[in-house]
Design a protein around this motif. Structure first.
Motif, PDB file in Angstrom:
ATOM      1  N   MET A  26      -2.765  -5.022   0.220  1.00 41.03           N
ATOM      2  CA  MET A  26      -2.467  -3.788  -0.501  1.00 41.03           C
ATOM      3  C   MET A  26      -3.693  -2.892  -0.566  1.00 41.03           C
ATOM      4  SD  MET A  26      -0.289  -1.824  -1.770  1.00 41.03           S
ATOM      5  CE  MET A  26       1.163  -2.827  -1.896  1.00 41.03           C
ATOM      6  N   GLU A  27      -4.873  -3.473  -0.749  1.00 37.38           N
ATOM      7  CA  GLU A  27      -6.106  -2.674  -0.734  1.00 37.38           C
ATOM      8  C   GLU A  27      -6.266  -1.972   0.611  1.00 37.38           C
ATOM      9  OE1 GLU A  27      -8.516  -1.938  -3.037  1.00 37.38           O
ATOM     10  OE2 GLU A  27      -7.242  -2.906  -4.532  1.00 37.38           O
ATOM     11  N   LEU A  28      -6.033  -2.695   1.685  1.00 39.13           N
ATOM     12  CA  LEU A  28      -6.117  -2.094   3.019  1.00 39.13           C
ATOM     13  C   LEU A  28      -5.055  -1.012   3.202  1.00 39.13           C
ATOM     14  CD1 LEU A  28      -6.784  -5.301   5.134  1.00 39.13           C
ATOM     15  CD2 LEU A  28      -8.403  -3.444   4.646  1.00 39.13           C
ATOM     16  N   THR A  29      -3.883  -1.246   2.657  1.00 36.70           N
ATOM     17  CA  THR A  29      -2.802  -0.268   2.743  1.00 36.70           C
ATOM     18  C   THR A  29      -3.186   1.030   2.038  1.00 36.70           C
ATOM     19  OG1 THR A  29      -1.156  -2.028   2.839  1.00 36.70           O
ATOM     20  CG2 THR A  29      -0.362   0.148   2.196  1.00 36.70           C
ATOM     21  N   LEU A  30      -3.778   0.901   0.866  1.00 35.90           N
ATOM     22  CA  LEU A  30      -4.221   2.094   0.141  1.00 35.90           C
ATOM     23  C   LEU A  30      -5.245   2.872   0.964  1.00 35.90           C
ATOM     24  CD1 LEU A  30      -4.540   0.587  -3.445  1.00 35.90           C
ATOM     25  CD2 LEU A  30      -2.799   2.204  -2.642  1.00 35.90           C
ATOM     26  N   TRP A  31      -6.167   2.167   1.590  1.00 35.14           N
ATOM     27  CA  TRP A  31      -7.172   2.812   2.424  1.00 35.14           C
ATOM     28  C   TRP A  31      -6.510   3.529   3.599  1.00 35.14           C
ATOM     29  CZ3 TRP A  31      -8.909   2.557   7.446  1.00 35.14           C
ATOM     30  CH2 TRP A  31     -10.132   3.173   7.704  1.00 35.14           C
ATOM     31  N   VAL A  32      -5.575   2.859   4.258  1.00 35.76           N
ATOM     32  CA  VAL A  32      -4.869   3.449   5.401  1.00 35.76           C
ATOM     33  C   VAL A  32      -4.120   4.709   4.965  1.00 35.76           C
ATOM     34  CG1 VAL A  32      -2.933   3.077   7.002  1.00 35.76           C
ATOM     35  CG2 VAL A  32      -4.698   1.325   6.747  1.00 35.76           C
ATOM     36  N   SER A  38       0.566   7.511   6.242  1.00 35.21           N
ATOM     37  CA  SER A  38       1.530   7.102   5.221  1.00 35.21           C
ATOM     38  C   SER A  38       2.685   6.298   5.805  1.00 35.21           C
ATOM     39  CB  SER A  38       2.060   8.320   4.462  1.00 35.21           C
ATOM     40  OG  SER A  38       2.702   9.205   5.352  1.00 35.21           O
ATOM     41  N   GLU A  39       3.009   6.514   7.077  1.00 34.83           N
ATOM     42  CA  GLU A  39       4.101   5.751   7.695  1.00 34.83           C
ATOM     43  C   GLU A  39       3.753   4.264   7.779  1.00 34.83           C
ATOM     44  OE1 GLU A  39       6.633   5.387  11.846  1.00 34.83           O
ATOM     45  OE2 GLU A  39       5.376   7.144  11.524  1.00 34.83           O
ATOM     46  N   ILE A  40       2.539   3.971   8.219  1.00 34.17           N
ATOM     47  CA  ILE A  40       2.097   2.569   8.292  1.00 34.17           C
ATOM     48  C   ILE A  40       2.024   1.982   6.891  1.00 34.17           C
ATOM     49  CG2 ILE A  40       0.158   1.051   8.864  1.00 34.17           C
ATOM     50  CD1 ILE A  40      -0.364   2.881  11.275  1.00 34.17           C
ATOM     51  N   GLY A  41       1.509   2.755   5.940  1.00 32.89           N
ATOM     52  CA  GLY A  41       1.453   2.289   4.553  1.00 32.89           C
ATOM     53  C   GLY A  41       2.821   1.936   4.024  1.00 32.89           C
ATOM     54  N   GLY A  42       3.805   2.762   4.326  1.00 33.52           N
ATOM     55  CA  GLY A  42       5.176   2.479   3.888  1.00 33.52           C
ATOM     56  C   GLY A  42       5.735   1.219   4.519  1.00 33.52           C
ATOM     57  N   ASN A  43       5.419   1.006   5.790  1.00 29.89           N
ATOM     58  CA  ASN A  43       5.879  -0.205   6.483  1.00 29.89           C
ATOM     59  C   ASN A  43       5.273  -1.458   5.846  1.00 29.89           C
ATOM     60  OD1 ASN A  43       7.305   1.388   8.267  1.00 29.89           O
ATOM     61  ND2 ASN A  43       5.783   1.271   9.885  1.00 29.89           N
ATOM     62  N   VAL A  44       3.989  -1.396   5.524  1.00 27.70           N
ATOM     63  CA  VAL A  44       3.324  -2.543   4.904  1.00 27.70           C
ATOM     64  C   VAL A  44       3.904  -2.794   3.515  1.00 27.70           C
ATOM     65  CG1 VAL A  44       1.127  -3.441   4.037  1.00 27.70           C
ATOM     66  CG2 VAL A  44       1.207  -2.236   6.226  1.00 27.70           C
ATOM     67  N   ARG A  45       4.099  -1.729   2.744  1.00 28.85           N
ATOM     68  CA  ARG A  45       4.670  -1.876   1.406  1.00 28.85           C
ATOM     69  C   ARG A  45       6.062  -2.517   1.465  1.00 28.85           C
ATOM     70  NH1 ARG A  45       2.098   0.910  -2.743  1.00 28.85           N
ATOM     71  NH2 ARG A  45       0.380   2.211  -2.029  1.00 28.85           N
ATOM     72  N   SER A  46       6.837  -2.148   2.461  1.00 28.22           N
ATOM     73  CA  SER A  46       8.169  -2.750   2.615  1.00 28.22           C
ATOM     74  C   SER A  46       8.067  -4.246   2.891  1.00 28.22           C
ATOM     75  CB  SER A  46       8.936  -2.067   3.746  1.00 28.22           C
ATOM     76  OG  SER A  46       9.214  -0.735   3.411  1.00 28.22           O
ATOM     77  N   ALA A  47       7.125  -4.611   3.738  1.00 29.78           N
ATOM     78  CA  ALA A  47       6.939  -6.032   4.049  1.00 29.78           C
ATOM     79  C   ALA A  47       6.456  -6.804   2.827  1.00 29.78           C
ATOM     80  CB  ALA A  47       5.947  -6.189   5.207  1.00 29.78           C
ATOM     81  N   LEU A  48       5.558  -6.206   2.050  1.00 33.09           N
ATOM     82  CA  LEU A  48       5.031  -6.875   0.863  1.00 33.09           C
ATOM     83  C   LEU A  48       6.067  -6.970  -0.254  1.00 33.09           C
ATOM     84  CD1 LEU A  48       1.393  -5.469   0.631  1.00 33.09           C
ATOM     85  CD2 LEU A  48       2.130  -7.730   1.414  1.00 33.09           C
ATOM     86  N   ALA A  49       7.101  -6.157  -0.189  1.00 31.97           N
ATOM     87  CA  ALA A  49       8.168  -6.228  -1.192  1.00 31.97           C
ATOM     88  C   ALA A  49       8.824  -7.605  -1.190  1.00 31.97           C
ATOM     89  CB  ALA A  49       9.200  -5.130  -0.951  1.00 31.97           C
ATOM     90  N   THR A  50       8.854  -8.263  -0.058  1.00 29.30           N
ATOM     91  CA  THR A  50       9.422  -9.617   0.022  1.00 29.30           C
ATOM     92  C   THR A  50       8.608 -10.575  -0.828  1.00 29.30           C
ATOM     93  OG1 THR A  50      10.250  -9.185   2.237  1.00 29.30           O
ATOM     94  CG2 THR A  50      10.039 -11.491   1.595  1.00 29.30           C
ATOM     95  N   VAL A  51       7.290 -10.455  -0.776  1.00 31.70           N
ATOM     96  CA  VAL A  51       6.425 -11.313  -1.594  1.00 31.70           C
ATOM     97  C   VAL A  51       6.736 -11.099  -3.068  1.00 31.70           C
ATOM     98  CG1 VAL A  51       4.037 -11.834  -2.243  1.00 31.70           C
ATOM     99  CG2 VAL A  51       4.606 -11.341   0.145  1.00 31.70           C
ATOM    100  N   THR A  52       6.824  -9.843  -3.457  1.00 33.13           N
ATOM    101  CA  THR A  52       7.107  -9.512  -4.850  1.00 33.13           C
ATOM    102  C   THR A  52       8.481 -10.024  -5.265  1.00 33.13           C
ATOM    103  OG1 THR A  52       5.714  -7.559  -4.694  1.00 33.13           O
ATOM    104  CG2 THR A  52       7.291  -7.616  -6.498  1.00 33.13           C
ATOM    105  N   LYS A  53       9.452  -9.859  -4.385  1.00 30.24           N
ATOM    106  CA  LYS A  53      10.819 -10.286  -4.684  1.00 30.24           C
ATOM    107  C   LYS A  53      10.904 -11.795  -4.909  1.00 30.24           C
ATOM    108  CE  LYS A  53      13.970 -10.763  -1.490  1.00 30.24           C
ATOM    109  NZ  LYS A  53      14.861 -10.516  -0.359  1.00 30.24           N
TER     110      LYS A  53
END
Length: 69
Positions: A26-32, A38-53
């Motif tokens: 997530m830190e790397l995503t914020l930097w990106v 923002s497109e790559i950031g959104g893709n990473v956030r979507s993938a990390l949503a599984t961890v949160t879920k």
């Protein structure tokens, strides 16, 4: 420590590692995102949503496994 006692501890440590990796990613995503992707950031956030879920289920299951009988 008996072998059957090791599994909950192992799973707990693996879960801790997973959460640490999630935070680092997530830190790397914020930097990106700050650097214009923002497109790559959104893709990473979507993938990390599984961890949160899955986090609540993992924590509940670990609590059950670590409860002494």
């Amino acid at each position: 420590m008996a072998n059957e006692d090791l599994l909950p501890s192992l799973l707990f440590k693996i879960n801790q590692n997973q959460l640490a990796l999630e935070a680092a990613i997530m830190e790397l995503t914020l930097w990106v995102e700050q650097h214009g992707s923002s497109e790559i950031g959104g893709n990473v956030r979507s993938a990390l949503a599984t961890v949160t879920k899955n986090e609540e289920f993992i924590n509940m299951t670990l609590a059950v496994l670590m409860t002494p009988e």
